[in-house]
Design a protein around this motif. Structure first.
Motif, PDB file in Angstrom:
ATOM      1  N   LEU A  75     -24.280  23.637   5.855  1.00  0.00           N
ATOM      2  CA  LEU A  75     -22.980  23.761   5.263  1.00  0.00           C
ATOM      3  C   LEU A  75     -23.098  23.719   3.868  1.00  0.00           C
ATOM      4  N   MET A 114     -29.422  22.948  17.629  1.00  0.00           N
ATOM      5  CA  MET A 114     -29.507  21.710  17.339  1.00  0.00           C
ATOM      6  C   MET A 114     -29.950  22.582  19.243  1.00  0.00           C
ATOM      7  N   LYS A 149     -33.724  19.865  12.390  1.00  0.00           N
ATOM      8  CA  LYS A 149     -32.378  20.419  12.178  1.00  0.00           C
ATOM      9  C   LYS A 149     -31.472  19.844  10.955  1.00  0.00           C
ATOM     10  N   SER A 150     -32.034  19.142  10.678  1.00  0.00           N
ATOM     11  CA  SER A 150     -30.976  18.015   9.443  1.00  0.00           C
ATOM     12  C   SER A 150     -31.028  18.446   8.751  1.00  0.00           C
ATOM     13  N   ILE A 185     -25.340  26.028  13.330  1.00  0.00           N
ATOM     14  CA  ILE A 185     -26.016  24.485  13.860  1.00  0.00           C
ATOM     15  C   ILE A 185     -26.189  24.024  15.335  1.00  0.00           C
ATOM     16  N   LEU A 186     -24.654  25.190  16.295  1.00  0.00           N
ATOM     17  CA  LEU A 186     -25.328  24.813  17.309  1.00  0.00           C
ATOM     18  C   LEU A 186     -26.153  24.880  17.997  1.00  0.00           C
ATOM     19  N   SER A 246     -29.012  22.541   9.080  1.00  0.00           N
ATOM     20  CA  SER A 246     -27.805  22.135   9.295  1.00  0.00           C
ATOM     21  C   SER A 246     -26.820  22.182   8.204  1.00  0.00           C
ATOM     22  N   ALA A 247     -27.900  20.678   7.111  1.00  0.00           N
ATOM     23  CA  ALA A 247     -27.203  20.775   5.871  1.00  0.00           C
ATOM     24  C   ALA A 247     -27.614  21.718   4.415  1.00  0.00           C
TER      25      ALA A 247
END
Lengths: 212, 264
Positions: free
Chosen positions: B128, B36, B120-121, B32-33, B124-125
């Motif tokens: 997760l 980002m 990006k969202s 995720i980083l 990342s989702a």
């Protein structure tokens, strides 16, 4: 208004993380001081309560439905620090398990929806109660105002964070978020007032719990 | 209540599922980083990130459609906040269209901002979802604790996890009782809507009283069994060779993607 990953720049994400970590750390200390070892099971079960309460939908308009967010309710019933701690747990589970809100944005989400929402909700409620007296009307109006404000300030903070991150101009984000959440807040306020009225009618002693 | 309400598919058995939870947590955070800090114009990097995740999702035997469906959770926020951005920007315009009476201009810069947030969202989702679908929630908490998340927080979260099932069951029973008594009207305006809000409010009030009393009973039972504020658990977490191997390979993949981005 759970901010997902990728919506905040590094500086905003880091700054809100630091503030939220401090706030949550302090709330744990407060809860421990005032409730002793009882705070662990109490906060845990109350977190599960807010989580379960969010499963109950009510109709809004045009076939859509909304649900309680619960920050102001938790703060009014148990106190602002306890409310913030409970909402933080709810937000962590939502982020980790349901991807509702990102991991890098968790600091910002905790700041908006746990810390800001609970404190705004609780102190506005107290203000209204002290103005209108510690009676049924005062409690219900205070609950409505506090719950409405908890949603509204969280939305405004969210818009400001997005603008600070350079993602959305403030002139666009602020009216959009504030407008939508001024309406969402009405539902939150009504539900919170009904819950308080119900608790007052059945177990009024639970409104007099020690506030953390 | 089905046990998999919270962490569906986390009881499968695959290479990914058998890793130490800490390996998965750290890899997810690193991913995720990395996403980002990737600049929005690094198209091939995002494609490679997706390929990497897709490979892991297949390796973990998760149903791809289920993962895709769940990742749509980021869309409402994007729609509410970001979808207007391309029409507001000032920079170079990519196009301008007449929609009925409005003249709509798309700005290049605005489109890039929207793409940046969306990709990006979403990535990342996905990461997760991979984490929560391969790690049972108690293992996730154990891993977080060993990684330095404060113990009190982990304890509160474990209690919450334990009682979510009990209280969610309670909510479902209450909802069934309401529905079978005609609690849901078809007309949802005016007085009928207010009546439904009152019903839900009363249900939440009942739930609060029951939850609070339950918390008292739970605490009483704990004290009766010698609870002194500390929870002592056995923790059998151990990094094995597979964890080091996976961690090294995953970091290498992320670094490689970073390198490709820098070069091109």
């Amino acid at each position: 208004m759970h901010i997902p990953d990728g919506f905040l720049n590094t500086a905003t994400a880091a700054a809100t993380y630091v503030v939220s970590a401090g706030g949550v750390g302090y709330s744990i200390k407060e809860a421990n001081k005032k409730l002793g070892e009882k705070h662990v099971p109490l906060m845990g079960v109350m977190g599960a309560f807010i989580f379960a309460a969010q499963m109950l939908n009510f109709p809004v308009m045009g076939g859509t439905s909304g649900h309680l967010i619960g920050g102001a309710l938790a703060a009014i019933l148990l106190g602002p620090w306890a409310g913030a701690l409970i909402m933080t747990c709810v937000l962590i589970v939502q982020a980790l398990v349901f991807q509702d809100g990102g991991i890098t944005a968790l600091g910002a989400n905790v700041f908006n929806m746990a810390l800001l929402a609970c404190f705004a909700g609780y102190y506005l409620y107290r203000a209204v109660v002290s103005l209108m007296g510690e009676n049924r009307t005062g409690t219900l109006v205070g609950g409505f105002v506090g719950a409405w404000a908890s949603v509204f300030v969280a939305a405004i903070a969210c818009a400001i964070e997005l603008a600070l991150s350079g993602r959305v101009p403030l002139g666009v984000a602020l009216p959009a978020m504030a407008g939508v959440h001024a309406l969402i807040g009405i539902g939150e306020g009504l539900i919170t007032a009904v819950v308080l009225s119900f608790v007052m009618a059945t177990r009024a002693d639970l409104l007099q719990l020690q506030k953390v | 209540m089905k046990h998999s309400f919270i962490d569906k598919y986390s009881d499968l058995d695959s290479f990914i599922h058998r890793l130490d939870p800490r390996t998965r947590i750290l890899s997810t955070l690193a991913f995720i980083l990395a996403v980002m800090v990737t600049p929005p114009t690094a198209w091939e990097a995002f494609a490679l990130y997706f390929v990497l995740l897709a490979a892991l999702i297949i390796l973990a035997q998760l149903p791809p459609l289920y993962v895709l469906k769940r990742s749509s959770v980021v869309l409402p926020f994007v729609l509410m906040v970001a979808v207007f951005v391309p029409f507001m920007g000032h920079g170079e315009m990519t196009g301008s269209y007449n929609v009925w009476v409005w003249r709509v201009s798309l700005s290049h810069e605005g489109l890039l901002v929207l793409w940046n947030m969306l990709v990006k969202s979403w990535l990342s989702a996905l990461a997760l979802i991979l984490l929560s679908s391969t790690t049972r929630f108690p293992d996730l908490l154990k891993g977080l604790e060993r990684l330095g998340v404060p113990r009190v927080m982990v304890m509160i979260l474990s209690f919450m996890y334990r009682y979510i099932f009990v209280l969610a069951d309670e909510v479902m029973r209450m909802r069934r009782a309401r529905d079978s008594r005609g609690g849901l009207g078809t007309r949802v305006w005016g007085r009928e809507q207010l009546r439904q809000i009152r019903t839900v409010g009363n249900m939440i009030g009942t739930l609060f009283i029951r939850s609070y009393e339950r918390a008292e009973r739970v605490y009483g039972a704990m004290v009766a069994r010698g609870f002194d504020g500390q929870v002592r658990t056995l923790s059998a977490l151990r990094f094995r060779r597979a964890d080091w191997g996976f961690g090294a390979a995953f970091c290498a993949a992320l670094l490689l993607i970073g390198l490709i981005t820098v070069i091109s």
